[in-house]
Each structure stands twice: as C-alpha cells, then as structure tokens.
Design an enzyme around this catalytic site. Structure first.
Site, PDB file in Angstrom:
ATOM      1  N   HIS A 502       0.826  -1.210   0.000  1.00  0.00           N
ATOM      2  CA  HIS A 502       0.000   0.000   0.000  1.00  0.00           C
ATOM      3  C   HIS A 502       0.863   1.264   0.000  1.00  0.00           C
ATOM      4  O   HIS A 502       0.982   1.947  -1.009  1.00  0.00           O
ATOM      5  CB  HIS A 502      -0.942  -0.031   1.211  1.00  0.00           C
ATOM      6  N   HIS A 507       1.385   5.246  -2.732  1.00  0.00           N
ATOM      7  CA  HIS A 507       1.593   6.608  -2.226  1.00  0.00           C
ATOM      8  C   HIS A 507       3.023   7.098  -2.443  1.00  0.00           C
ATOM      9  O   HIS A 507       3.253   8.155  -3.032  1.00  0.00           O
ATOM     10  CB  HIS A 507       1.289   6.644  -0.726  1.00  0.00           C
ATOM     11  N   HIS A 694      -3.861   1.047  -6.202  1.00  0.00           N
ATOM     12  CA  HIS A 694      -4.215   1.640  -4.911  1.00  0.00           C
ATOM     13  C   HIS A 694      -5.621   1.238  -4.492  1.00  0.00           C
ATOM     14  O   HIS A 694      -5.859   0.894  -3.324  1.00  0.00           O
ATOM     15  CB  HIS A 694      -4.094   3.153  -4.956  1.00  0.00           C
ATOM     16  N   ASN A 698      -6.674  -0.651  -0.944  1.00  0.00           N
ATOM     17  CA  ASN A 698      -7.094   0.367   0.018  1.00  0.00           C
ATOM     18  C   ASN A 698      -8.557   0.268   0.427  1.00  0.00           C
ATOM     19  O   ASN A 698      -8.872   0.268   1.605  1.00  0.00           O
ATOM     20  CB  ASN A 698      -6.828   1.769  -0.545  1.00  0.00           C
ATOM     21  N   ILE A 845      -6.546   8.941  -0.929  1.00  0.00           N
ATOM     22  CA  ILE A 845      -6.844   8.785   0.492  1.00  0.00           C
ATOM     23  C   ILE A 845      -5.841   7.798   1.076  1.00  0.00           C
ATOM     24  O   ILE A 845      -5.312   6.945   0.346  1.00  0.00           O
ATOM     25  CB  ILE A 845      -8.285   8.297   0.733  1.00  0.00           C
TER      26      ILE A 845
END
Length: 845
Positions: A502, A507, A694, A698, A845
């Site tokens: 993740h 990110h 993602h 997520n 997010i």
C-alpha cells in the site's frame, strides 16, 4: 480569431470563482471589506489576453490586452462570476492564454475562464483552471493556457516564453521555506519522520539519499533543520504541499472532520486516558463483538468531543447523559456475511487471492525452500517444511515434486524480509516478530488449501535459530497452536500490506512522478494533461501521512508489529523488491509466477490460478487503461522520432529516474522512453499504480480488517512452544488457549484505533473522481481524443457488468458461495462512503 480585418474586435472574458469558506468567501459576503470595495469598482481581477502569434514586425510576443474584471453575479451557491471587456486590435491572432492577477488581499479559487469574441460563430474559448490564485502581495500573475495541448516543438510561437517561464516558476530555486500559497515542486529525502529534538527515542533514520536506506523522494518543504540532528528536518508547523495539491473544500470537510489528523492527534491520548491500561487486551470475544453490537462505553465524556467530529460514521451518541458517549463501529462486510469466517482455513487462503493484499502470494518454483540470507548470521537456510509433511497435508494425492511441476504449490513468503529485524523488534515492548512461510495447495476446484506455516526466530548471540512448522490438526493443543500461528502470519501480512503493497508501492512511489511532471511538463503538454487527474490529492494525503501515520510515534508504529522499525522495513523492501518495470500488473503477475505470457490467452496471459479474482478483474482494468493510453499517445506521437525529440517528456522521465527514484538511477531495468509503445506502457503503468493498484489494496481495508481477529495489525506474544519454553506461559496456554490468543491480538487501544483509521481510509469522498468518469473527460475539440475517452468510459461500464456476473457464478468459488464476500474492489465506480468498490483516478486517500 480575434482582431481579423481592419477594425478592433470586442471580446468578453468570463471568470468563475469558487466561493470557499475561510478564504475568498470572507471578502465577498457579507461584510464590506477592502475586497468588497474592489469588487464594486471593478478591480478584483486583472485579466490579460495573450496572442498565440508573434508580432510580425518585431518577431517578439505581442503586447497583452488588459482589462479589469467586475463582479456580475453571486447568486449561485458556491460560484461568483466576473466579466471583463476587451478591445482586441486587428490582426491580433488567436487567444492562446490568459494571464490572471488576483487584486484581492485573500486567495481565490478560479474555476474556469470563458473568452467570447463578438460576432464570431465559433464556440467560445473555455479554459478549465481549477487553481488557486494567491493574493495580490504574492507571486504575480498566473498563466492559463487554452485547452488545446501542444508538444514543445509545436508550441505556438507567441506562447513559447510563457510555457518556459511557467515551468521555471514551478521548479523554484531549491532554497527557503515554502509558504502555503506557493506553487513550487521540488525534492527532498524522508528526513522528517522522526523528531530528534524531542529525544533520542523519537529520532528516526533518514530514508533516501544513502546506501543503507534507499527510498523515493518526497516534496521539499524547506522547514528548518533539527537542532540535534542537522540531517533531519524539524517537525514544526504544517507540512507544505503546493497550493493546487490541497484537498477541495468538500474533501477537506469530509476528511478533516473524520480523519487521520483528528483521529490520530486527538484519539490516541483521549482513548488511552479512557482505558485503564493501554496494553490491556480484550477480556473475551464477546467484548470484541460488542464493538459492533452495543458499542463500548467511554467514561469522561467531556474528553471525547473530538470523536463527534473525528469519526461521525463510527460514533453514535446513544444517550445524552455524562459518561454515556458510545463508540459504536459498523459491522464490517465480511462479518456481516460470516461472523466466523476468520476461523476458517478456507477464508484465510481465499483472502490471499481476493482480499486486501493479493500482491503477496507467489508460486513455489523449487523445493526445498531456501533463504537467500547469510546462514552464518541467521542460521540454516533450508526451510524446516519437508516434502513428507506437505504430502500428508495434501492427502497424498501427489508428491511435492509433482505439485511443483504442475504449478499447484503457492506461498506467502515473509521470511527474508522480516528475519533481519526479528531481534530488533523483539527488543521492544509488547510486540514480537518471526520470519514466516505459509504454503498452499491448489485443489481441483480452483480453491487453495492451507497446508503449513513455518515460523522462524533467527540465531542471536545468546540463542540458536528456532523454527517450527505448524499444520491443521484434530489434536486440540495443536489446533490452538495452529490458530496462533495463523494470527502471526496475518499480522505479518497486515504489516507487509500497509508498509509495502500500500504505502510504498502506491503513495510513496507515485509522489516523484507528480513532482517531475509539474517541474518538466508544461500544463499545455498532452502528457501532463493525461496524467494530471491521476495525481489529485496524492501529495496532500502523503503529507498528512508523514504528519501522523508513518512518522515516529504515529499510528503505524503504535499499532503494527514492527513499531519503530516500520519505515526502515519499507526502505528495505524498496531496496530489494521495487522496480518500475514490475509495477505493471501483467509483469507483476509473471514475476510472482502467478501467470505466464501466452499470446493465445485472454490478456496475453495464462493465470496459474484461473479463479484469482484480483487478477481476473484487474486485467480487465489494465486492458481498458492501456487501450485508452495507446489511443491518446498515438494521437500525439506518430513515430519514435517524435517521442525522442520531445525535450519536456525526456526531461520528465530522466528526472523520475535520476532524482525522484534517484537511489535506483543506475538500475538496468528502467524502460527507455524512445517509442510510442514504450511511452504508452510507461504511462499505463503509472496510471494503473495510482488508480487501480491503490484501489485494490485500500478500499477493502475496513471490510477485511475492521474485525481485527481476521487481520490483526500486531502479534504481541510469542508462540507458547518457542524454545526455550516458558513453562508458566505454556501451562497458562493449556489452561486457557482462548485467552492466550486474545493476548496475542492487538490491545483494546490498538484495535479500536486501527478500526477507526481503516474506516477513514476505506471511505470515498463525495467529490471523488473515478477512473474513466466523465467529470475528468479531456477538454478541447479533438474528436479523436474525445472518442477514445468515450470508449474508455463505456469499456469500464462493461467491466462493472462482467464483475457482477462473476460474483454470481457459483463455479468461481473464490468469489461466490455461502458467506463469501463478493470481490468488488475492481468495480470502477462507487457511491460515497465505505462501499468496498470504486477506483478513483488517483491515490486520493
């Protein structure tokens, strides 16, 4: 075409400004401030029209045509409209850009500009802006280019200087502390995770820019250095992100009231003060169930005001009296389906294919299993899992050699990544760690059978290596040991998921692409316009993560097994595992042995497990993205020479490789940006990672991890049979194995905190922009591009139908059956909230 012929032409520009609470709204309604006076006299915005042509006589840019805009309407709920009138001289040429200066003392959010030429039957020029204008005292005027994209070599001559100057501004000069209103993109290492000034225990190593801890770069803030460690950045004040990377007001309202900042900064001390002991486990599974059924009563209600704003979806005020605030969690989707699924080996195995970390499972290609670590340091390399043991668990239907040859053995391998950190982590309080290997057998019906778990403690100066293999058993003691072994592996998987699959691979890895694109690709570049929707909010959420999630003492360290070594492990994974060419879904599947290339098969791949919901659905999304990107690239790059000759594109890719991911700049696997095909593959990979990868890891976090026995974030106690055996602990385990398992699980503080955060992270904002959604359809009048995007949108809608059909197909046992949660994480669209579906355009997010 403005100003053709002998007379000047009347042109009107309409600017729409979005009203924002606490910003421009303060100067508009209802008070009469200086800004209101400027509105009244028509000097709020200065607009300058820019010709796309050079002056034929001087060979230089033509003079801009200036005018002040005056407010004409504010009757819309959230939009104020301004108009400016121009007299454009004859022969001025097409309007290629508009310069905008904010004359107010407060910033304003410019939605769009529309330029209308009197008597011209052509459609008006509409420029989508969606950008913050700093107040008058800040950085001059902003340029907004017309929506038609241009490669650098095709830039209209009148716009060339503006194109170059805007990029120079966005790069900055690499000095000084960044201000909130800045629009500057630059690089720095992760030197802001610790807080050395608060003491040695709060210090953390710098990630990136050194051989010990290589890492991608993040955005530079320019905050001052720590007084005690000049290599570290002081943790003071807000974390800067360029102004246009901030959340929208709608997103901010949803997030700031519900969220990481509120939950993490306020919830930790408040909840800890509410419970007797921050390390106290749950006294029974009944109490765990009460989190969803009756809630947990939290005393000292006056301290819990933050919860009413921080987690409104989770907290319900059941009674009004003092001390009666109730923390009540929504029942996660998997528990709604089957309350006891977490106990079943079948569900453990199924989630490796259709859960929240489908990137971990891999094919076993050789046996016996062997570690690649130095046996002189960590102990014997060969696994303790024997062929005899596996064959017994497989029911002697075949030998291990036959299972390997026929591609029916699979593994979760958390051995080599964790082993070097086992003793470091064990030196911390209230946590433990092993290296682990978990083996599965592919059954004839396409499901996986969980065969064995090996837990390993490496050798240390005082103890030899210890390892043991656990298997399902009808023996009661062995059965409870099996459950505890599964809890340890689940905690390993939870840490691997959060830190590697993740955070690192989405990110963290994406931020350098965003920085490089803004520094090297003009906003009129077609590739900038393609990528821009896929970068929305990522820098802001990453800055928030550095503030309260992945920082020293943050939520990850408080609640996951590696604790203070969490981000070091992320760096080790980047060093050992991350490579750009393997981030494409097909390449990732092949790398893990979960697929092999086959030009005759659907998607060009033959899957090792036919019913692999993440791969089955993900490849549909990958193909849709790739088709759209290929059509887009073909429109602007007809041949290899065009790609190679695009100076901005080459500078972007060079900066990604040598700066943003500079610690891997010499790796041989970086793709060359030298053909339309290689460009399309690279862009497809970036978009896949930012959007679909993602989403896959997520938005199911609360569904699968909200009931923490299914995915404990931490294992706090050693296995009762670890040598040397603690006789008292082993007797306690024999007397009450249920309690021993609960004591291994997260504490009450850790569990409720993780549950609250997973709910936040799994939630879609009301202003979410989804992959292929029409709200981010390309602007402009290019029919080929518009048609390609329309096909993309229609293809994704078809994918939704295909996924719905698969989830009803009882032959697909990994996604359809009694108590099984349908696999919906690759469904492109969603409603707001926690839905377990929806692929936003970006890592938002």
């Amino acid at each position: 075409m403005a100003g053709k012929g002998g007379a000047s032409v009347r042109v009107k520009a309409v600017a729409r400004v979005k009203v924002t609470v606490g910003g421009f709204l303060d100067g508009l309604r209802p008070s009469r401030t200086l800004d209101d006076i400027k509105d009244l006299i028509g000097r709020s915005l200065q607009l300058q029209l820019v010709s796309a042509e050079l002056d034929a006589k001087t060979g230089k840019e033509k003079q801009t045509v200036k005018s002040y805009a005056h407010k004409v309407a504010d009757d819309e709920i959230d939009i104020v409209t301004y108009e400016a009138d121009f007299s454009v001289p004859a022969g001025y040429g097409a309007i290629g850009a508009v310069l905008v200066g904010n004359e107010h003392g407060t910033e304003m959010l410019l939605e769009d500009l529309k330029v209308v030429t009197a008597g011209d039957s052509a459609p008006p020029l509409v420029i989508r802006c969606d950008s913050w204008l700093p107040p008058k005292s800040d950085d001059g005027k902003r340029v907004f280019f017309a929506n038609k994209p241009y490669l650098p070599s095709q830039t209209p001559p009148g716009l060339l200087t503006y194109r170059k100057t805007d990029l120079v501004k966005k790069r900055g000069d690499g000095s000084g502390k960044r201000q909130a209103s800045d629009r500057i993109y630059d690089y720095d290492v992760y030197n802001d995770l610790g807080n050395p000034d608060a003491g040695a225990d709060s210090a953390r190593p710098v990630l990136g820019g050194n051989k010990q801890f290589p890492y991608p770069r993040r955005n530079r803030t320019g905050r001052p250095r720590s007084a005690k460690d000049p290599e570290s950045e002081a943790r003071a004040g807000d974390v800067y992100v360029p102004r246009d990377e901030a959340f929208s007001e709608e997103k901010n309202t949803q997030f700031a009231l519900k969220t990481l900042q509120s939950v993490l900064h306020a919830a930790v001390p408040a909840v800890q003060s509410t419970l007797i002991d921050s390390n106290q486990g749950f006294p029974s599974f009944f109490v765990i169930d009460k989190l969803f059924e009756d809630g947990v009563q939290l005393p000292r209600a006056e301290e819990l005001g933050f919860l009413r704003s921080a987690v409104p979806r989770l907290l319900e005020l059941l009674r009004d009296g003092p001390g009666d605030q109730i923390l009540l969690f929504d029942t996660p989707a998997n528990v709604q389906k089957d309350k006891f699924a977490w106990l079943r080996d079948e569900e453990f195995a199924r989630e490796a294919l259709a859960g929240i970390n489908p990137y971990a499972i891999e094919l076993v290609t050789e046996f016996p299993l062997r570690s690649k670590l130095d046996p002189a340091v960590y102990g014997p390399a060969e696994s303790a899992i024997t062929a005899e043991l596996l064959e017994a668990q497989m029911g002697h239907v075949m030998t291990v050699a036959e299972a390997v040859k026929s591609k029916r053995l699979f593994m979760l391998d958390f051995h080599d990544l964790f082993i070097p950190y086992v003793h470091k982590i064990r030196a911390l309080e209230h946590t433990t760690m092993y290296g682990s290997r978990t083996l599965f057998f592919l059954c004839d019906d396409g499901t996986l059978r969980l065969l064995a778990i090996e837990l390993t403690r490496p050798a240390s100066p005082s103890l030899p290596q210890w390892r043991q293999v656990f298997t399902p058993s009808t023996d009661t003691t062995k059965s409870w040991l099996w459950r505890m072994a599964k809890a340890h592996v689940r905690a390993h998987d939870a840490g691997h998921h959060e830190l590697v699959t993740h955070w690192l691979r989405t990110h963290c890895a994406v931020e350098p692409y965003i920085i490089a694109a803004n520094r090297q690709l003009s906003e009129m570049h077609p590739i900038y316009r393609l990528l821009h929707p896929h970068f929305r909010y990522t820098m802001r959420i990453n800055a928030l993560a550095r503030s309260a999630l992945i920082n020293g003492g943050g939520i990850i360290e408080l609640t996951f097994s590696p604790q203070k070594y969490a981000m070091e492990l992320s760096s080790v994974a980047y060093d050992k595992l991350w490579r750009f060419d393997m981030e494409a879904l097909p390449a990732d599947l092949v790398r893990r042995g979960m697929a092999e290339e086959d030009p005759t098969a659907e998607h060009g791949l033959k899957l090792a497990i036919k019913d692999y919901p993440f791969a089955n659905d993900g490849l549909l999304i990958w193909d849709a993205i790739k088709a759209w990107v290929q059509a887009y690239v073909t429109r602007y790059y007809p041949d290899a020479a065009t790609v190679a000759g695009d100076a901005e594109l080459q500078a972007f890719w060079n900066e990604v490789r040598t700066v943003g991911h500079g610690d891997k700049k010499d790796a041989p696997w970086w793709p060359e940006m030298d053909t339309p095909e290689s460009l399309a593959q690279t862009l497809t990979t970036i978009i896949w990672v930012a959007a679909a990868h993602h989403a896959a890891v997520n938005f199911g976090q609360y569904d699968f991890g909200g009931y923490f026995p299914n995915r404990p974030s931490i294992a706090r106690t050693n296995m009762p049979v670890e040598e040397p055996v603690d006789a008292a602990a082993f007797e306690k385990f024999l007397d009450n194995p249920d309690q021993a398992l609960r004591e291994c699980f997260p504490s009450q503080v850790q569990a409720t905190l993780v549950m609250a955060v997973l709910d936040v992270l799994s939630s879609h904002s009301p202003d979410e922009e989804y992959l292929g959604g029409m709200e981010t359809a390309p602007w402009g009048n290019d029919a080929a591009v518009q048609a390609a995007y329309q096909r993309f949108n229609e293809q994704l809608k078809e994918v939704e139908g295909i996924i719905d059909g698969r989830n009803k197909n009882r032959k697909l046992k990994n996604r359809c059956g009694a108590g099984i949660l349908p696999y919906q994480l690759m469904k492109p669209f969603s409603q707001p909230g926690v839905t377990g579906m929806g692929i936003p355009n970006s890592t938002s997010i």
